[in-house]
Structures are given as C-alpha cells and as structure tokens.
Motif scaffolding. Structure first.
Motif, short mmCIF file in Angstrom:
data_model
loop_
_atom_site.label_atom_id
_atom_site.label_comp_id
_atom_site.label_asym_id
_atom_site.label_seq_id
_atom_site.Cartn_x
_atom_site.Cartn_y
_atom_site.Cartn_z
N ALA A 146 -6.98 8.41 -3.06
CA ALA A 146 -6.11 9.52 -3.47
C ALA A 146 -6.12 9.67 -4.99
O ALA A 146 -6.17 10.79 -5.51
N ASN A 147 -6.10 8.56 -5.71
CA ASN A 147 -6.13 8.62 -7.17
C ASN A 147 -7.51 9.10 -7.65
O ASN A 147 -7.60 9.83 -8.63
N LEU A 205 -5.84 -1.52 -0.89
CA LEU A 205 -5.18 -0.31 -1.37
C LEU A 205 -6.13 0.89 -1.28
O LEU A 205 -6.15 1.75 -2.15
N VAL A 253 1.21 7.06 -6.56
CA VAL A 253 0.09 7.99 -6.80
C VAL A 253 0.52 9.42 -6.49
O VAL A 253 0.17 10.35 -7.22
N ASP A 254 1.32 9.61 -5.43
CA ASP A 254 1.80 10.95 -5.09
C ASP A 254 2.71 11.51 -6.18
O ASP A 254 2.64 12.70 -6.51
N ALA A 291 -6.34 3.62 0.57
CA ALA A 291 -5.78 4.98 0.64
C ALA A 291 -5.31 5.43 -0.74
O ALA A 291 -5.58 6.56 -1.17
N ALA A 292 -4.61 4.56 -1.44
CA ALA A 292 -4.12 4.92 -2.78
C ALA A 292 -5.27 5.07 -3.76
O ALA A 292 -5.25 5.97 -4.62
N GLN A 293 -6.28 4.22 -3.65
CA GLN A 293 -7.41 4.31 -4.56
C GLN A 293 -8.19 5.61 -4.35
O GLN A 293 -8.58 6.26 -5.30
N ALA A 348 0.89 4.08 -2.85
CA ALA A 348 0.58 5.45 -2.44
C ALA A 348 1.66 6.43 -2.89
O ALA A 348 1.35 7.54 -3.33
N SER A 349 2.92 6.02 -2.81
CA SER A 349 3.99 6.91 -3.27
C SER A 349 3.96 7.08 -4.79
O SER A 349 4.25 8.16 -5.30
N ASP A 358 0.83 -1.20 0.00
CA ASP A 358 0.00 0.00 0.00
C ASP A 358 0.87 1.26 0.00
O ASP A 358 0.57 2.24 -0.67
N ALA A 359 1.98 1.23 0.74
CA ALA A 359 2.87 2.40 0.80
C ALA A 359 3.53 2.66 -0.55
O ALA A 359 3.67 3.82 -0.97
#
Length: 153
Positions: free
Chosen positions: A76-77, A70, A37-38, A72-74, A34-35, A30-31
């Motif tokens: 954020a995207n 995932l 996506v950032d 948090a990443a989903q 997330a990176s 997940d990290a």
C-alpha cells in the motif's frame, strides 16, 4: 523452479537469521501499520491535489513499513509513492529530487526498485526517469547503499 526437487533457499542459514532479525524490526501489528499507511495516504493525496509534490513525496517516504509480515502495508505504501511519482510533472522531477534529503532519496530508490521488480503494477517508464534523476543527484553511492541495506521494502 520446476527443475528443483528441494527448496535450497530453505537451507540458507543467513536468510533464516535475516528473517528472524526483520521480525523484530517493527513492534506494531500489520493492522496498526496498515492504518498508519492509510492515514498517511490521506495527507499525501491532499498534498498532491494542492500541487506540492515535494511535500507529498516527503510524507510518503517518511517512516516506511519495514519488517517481516507487513506485506499489505508495504505494498500500500509502495502504491502511494507510485501515485506521487506519477502525479509529478516531468520537468519538476529535478526540483523534487533536489529537495529531498539523502536518506529520503535512498528510500525513494528502494521504492523505485520495488516497482521495477513488479512491472505489472507500476509504470516502469516513470520509474526509470525518476531513477535517472535520483542517481544523478545522489551518485552511484545511493545505489550501493540501497542494494546493501538489509531493510527492504
């Protein structure tokens, strides 16, 4: 679900099998996702400030975070895609949608449905105008492909 004493969705073997399959869809943590996506967000926002909506949307839709766990990443995207949609002028929507490939239009439609399911965090009026233009360009087949696809956002 206050009227239920049992969670009957827990007994659905199809849903359990689906969760197991989705778990192995992404080999990254997940990290890591997330990176990624950032990093993508920085280039998308740069394209937005240049006024290139097509480029920004293509970058935001490229390599969406599919998989189980995932969240948090989903989200954020999804917010990133929403930023692009809201930054695009209404008269430019047809040109942007026409510039997308069919697969990208389907991914965009997934994000539109994701946003419509969560009206507190997204501007539904903008999403509905985009939905109209995407379906106009892709036809009803795009709705069927998105609704039947197991890879959700």
């Amino acid at each position: 679900m206050a009227h239920r004493k049992l969670d009957i969705d827990g007994f659905d073997t199809e849903q359990q099998r689906m969760a197991e399959q989705m778990q192995y869809l992404s080999t990254k943590s997940d990290a890591e996702v997330a990176s990624m996506v950032d990093q993508k967000a920085a280039s998308v926002r740069a394209a937005i400030t240049r006024g290139s909506s097509v480029e920004a949307l293509e970058k935001a839709l490229a390599d969406p975070p599919y998989g189980h766990g995932l969240d948090a990443a989903q989200s954020a995207n999804a917010q990133l895609v929403s930023e692009v949609l809201m930054a695009t002028r209404a008269q430019d929507i047809n040109g942007v949608v026409a510039g997308l490939a069919e697969d990208s239009r389907d991914v965009l439609l997934k994000y539109i449905y994701h946003g419509l399911a969560r009206p507190a965090g997204f501007n539904c009026g903008v999403l509905l105008s985009w939905h109209e233009r995407v379906v106009e360009a892709g036809g009803l087949g795009s709705i069927v492909r998105v609704m039947s696809d197991r890879k959700t956002i």
